[in-house]
Design an enzyme around this catalytic site. Structure first.
Site, PDB file in Angstrom:
ATOM      1  NE  ARG A  76       5.058   1.235  -4.134  1.00 38.94           N
ATOM      2  CZ  ARG A  76       3.974   0.826  -5.036  1.00 38.94           C
ATOM      3  NH1 ARG A  76       3.803   0.950  -6.177  1.00 38.94           N
ATOM      4  NH2 ARG A  76       2.678   0.994  -4.433  1.00 38.94           N
ATOM      5  N   GLY A  77       2.985  -3.185  -3.935  1.00 40.22           N
ATOM      6  CA  GLY A  77       1.668  -2.800  -4.041  1.00 40.22           C
ATOM      7  C   GLY A  77       1.077  -4.465  -3.244  1.00 40.22           C
ATOM      8  CB  ALA A  78      -1.051  -5.663  -0.509  1.00 40.07           C
ATOM      9  NE  ARG A  84       8.183  -5.599   0.221  1.00 38.31           N
ATOM     10  CZ  ARG A  84       7.498  -4.330   0.019  1.00 38.31           C
ATOM     11  NH1 ARG A  84       7.249  -4.039  -0.695  1.00 38.31           N
ATOM     12  NH2 ARG A  84       7.740  -3.812   0.972  1.00 38.31           N
ATOM     13  CD  GLN A 128       7.455   3.607  -2.214  1.00 39.62           C
ATOM     14  OE1 GLN A 128       7.789   4.729  -1.776  1.00 39.62           O
ATOM     15  NE2 GLN A 128       7.040   2.378  -1.490  1.00 39.62           N
ATOM     16  CG  ASP A 170       1.313  -3.285   2.452  1.00 44.60           C
ATOM     17  OD1 ASP A 170       2.006  -3.363   2.014  1.00 44.60           O
ATOM     18  OD2 ASP A 170       0.976  -1.611   2.226  1.00 44.60           O
ATOM     19  CG  ASN A 180      -0.535   2.269   3.766  1.00 45.62           C
ATOM     20  OD1 ASN A 180      -0.362   1.444   2.665  1.00 45.62           O
ATOM     21  ND2 ASN A 180      -0.515   3.824   3.676  1.00 45.62           N
ATOM     22  CE  LYS A 181       5.821   1.744   1.266  1.00 45.12           C
ATOM     23  NZ  LYS A 181       7.109   0.886   1.539  1.00 45.12           N
TER      24      LYS A 181
END
EC number: 5.3.1.23
Length: 346
Positions: A47-49, A90, A197, A238, A248-249
């Protein structure tokens, strides 16, 4: 380098640190098909862009290796099929689409009658993306240092470190570099519901680096800023629209509102690959909706009554008006954002 690697390429498999198992177990899994990589991205093994962009690039390499095509044309068709599957894993993170587009452009540029030559070019292109990500993130961290004073108290949301990239990370990478430069920091980590996270991954990283940190529930940030001196908030992203709106998250927008109310600078660390100039504003960014179980359960344990309705967007949009600066590998960008982003030729 970190004591762990989120992504490793073995030559015929993609080795990923299973971030769903952290911080209790450090387990790696190998993936040998593009379909398996797409599932790993969707299920948040990785995970993570930036990390999912690089993982998708190696997914295309695996698609090329698995393809039975003997002509360049047939192999390109197989690659497009794999890219479509990877892209849907995603949808919000633009790095995923960006990396796949870059890989396919390199495939289209290959002027050779040999499918094997194309396979080699793709493997080299993915390795270049891998190495490039490390340097981009290091530069973001260095650019951020002008905004991070000594003895800084910082709030961070989600996880944006080496676990979310190939190494260093974006926002958390800036914190890591500040610590390595000898700055005295106290970092408050939002736990980042629903997947935690911040509590599980960012705390894991900062513990490994020896950075002083404290985990708090997401809703405590306003009270912290009300009762203590907080020098800055820094988050990753993201996707960034042309006007500077940031996806973003989920929970980032709430944090930005609280920071604005308490006059705390709110910084977004973003590689240029996360900037999407085709979208005029954040209103046009597709927001991924995830499963109800992420909210109704913690691990295997249900925390809501059966059949409870759930709203579970993975991301939110923070308007540009709440953002003090964008930190890129090319420098710090102050508002108004759009003219400067266009000057960068993103």
């Amino acid at each position: 380098m970190t004591p762990f690697r989120s992504i490793e390429w073995t030559g015929d498999a993609l080795r990923l640190l299973d971030q769903r198992q952290l911080p209790h177990q450090t387990l790696y899994a190998e993936f040998t098909t593009a379909s398996a990589v797409a599932t790993a991205i969707h299920d948040m093994v990785v995970r993570g862009a930036p990390a999912i962009g690089v993982a998708a690039a190696f997914g295309l390499v695996l698609a090329a290796q698995q393809s039975q095509a003997t002509s360049v044309e047939a192999l390109r068709a197989d690659l497009q099929t794999a890219a479509n599957q990877l892209k849907q894993a995603r949808p919000t993170a633009v790095n995923l689409t960006w990396a796949l587009k870059r890989m396919l452009q390199q495939a289209d540029a290959v002027l050779t009658p040999s499918a094997d030559d194309l396979r080699r070019v793709l493997a080299q292109a993915a390795q270049a993306l891998y190495q490039e990500d490390v340097e981009i993130n290091r530069q973001i961290g260095l650019q951020a240092q002008s905004l991070i004073p000594d003895r800084a108290t910082i709030i961070h949301h989600c996880n944006t470190g080496a676990l979310a990239t190939v190494d260093y990370g974006t926002a958390l990478g800036a914190i890591r570099i500040a610590h390595e430069q000898g700055k005295r920091l106290q970092v408050y980590l939002d736990e980042t519901r629903p997947r935690l996270q911040g509590a599980s991954l960012s705390a894991y990283e900062l513990k490994a680096y020896g950075v002083p940190h404290t985990v708090m529930v997401d809703s405590a940030s306003g009270y912290l800023m009300q009762t203590q001196t907080v020098d800055l908030c820094i988050v990753g992203c993201d996707r960034v629209a042309a006007n500077g709106d940031v996806a973003n998250k989920i929970g980032t927008y709430n944090l930005a509102i609280a920071a604005k109310a308490h006059q705390v600078p709110f910084y977004v660390a973003c590689p240029l690959s996360s900037i999407d100039m085709t979208l005029a504003s954040g209103d046009q960014i597709e927001i991924e909706q995830r499963s109800a179980e992420e909210v109704t359960h913690i691990g295997d344990r249900a925390i809501t009554p059966a059949a409870t309705a759930v709203f579970n967007p993975a991301f939110d949009i923070t308007p540009a008006a709440y953002i003090s600066a964008l930190i890129t590998e090319k420098g710090v960008i102050l508002p108004p954002f759009e003219p400067q982003l266009r000057q960068l030729g993103v």
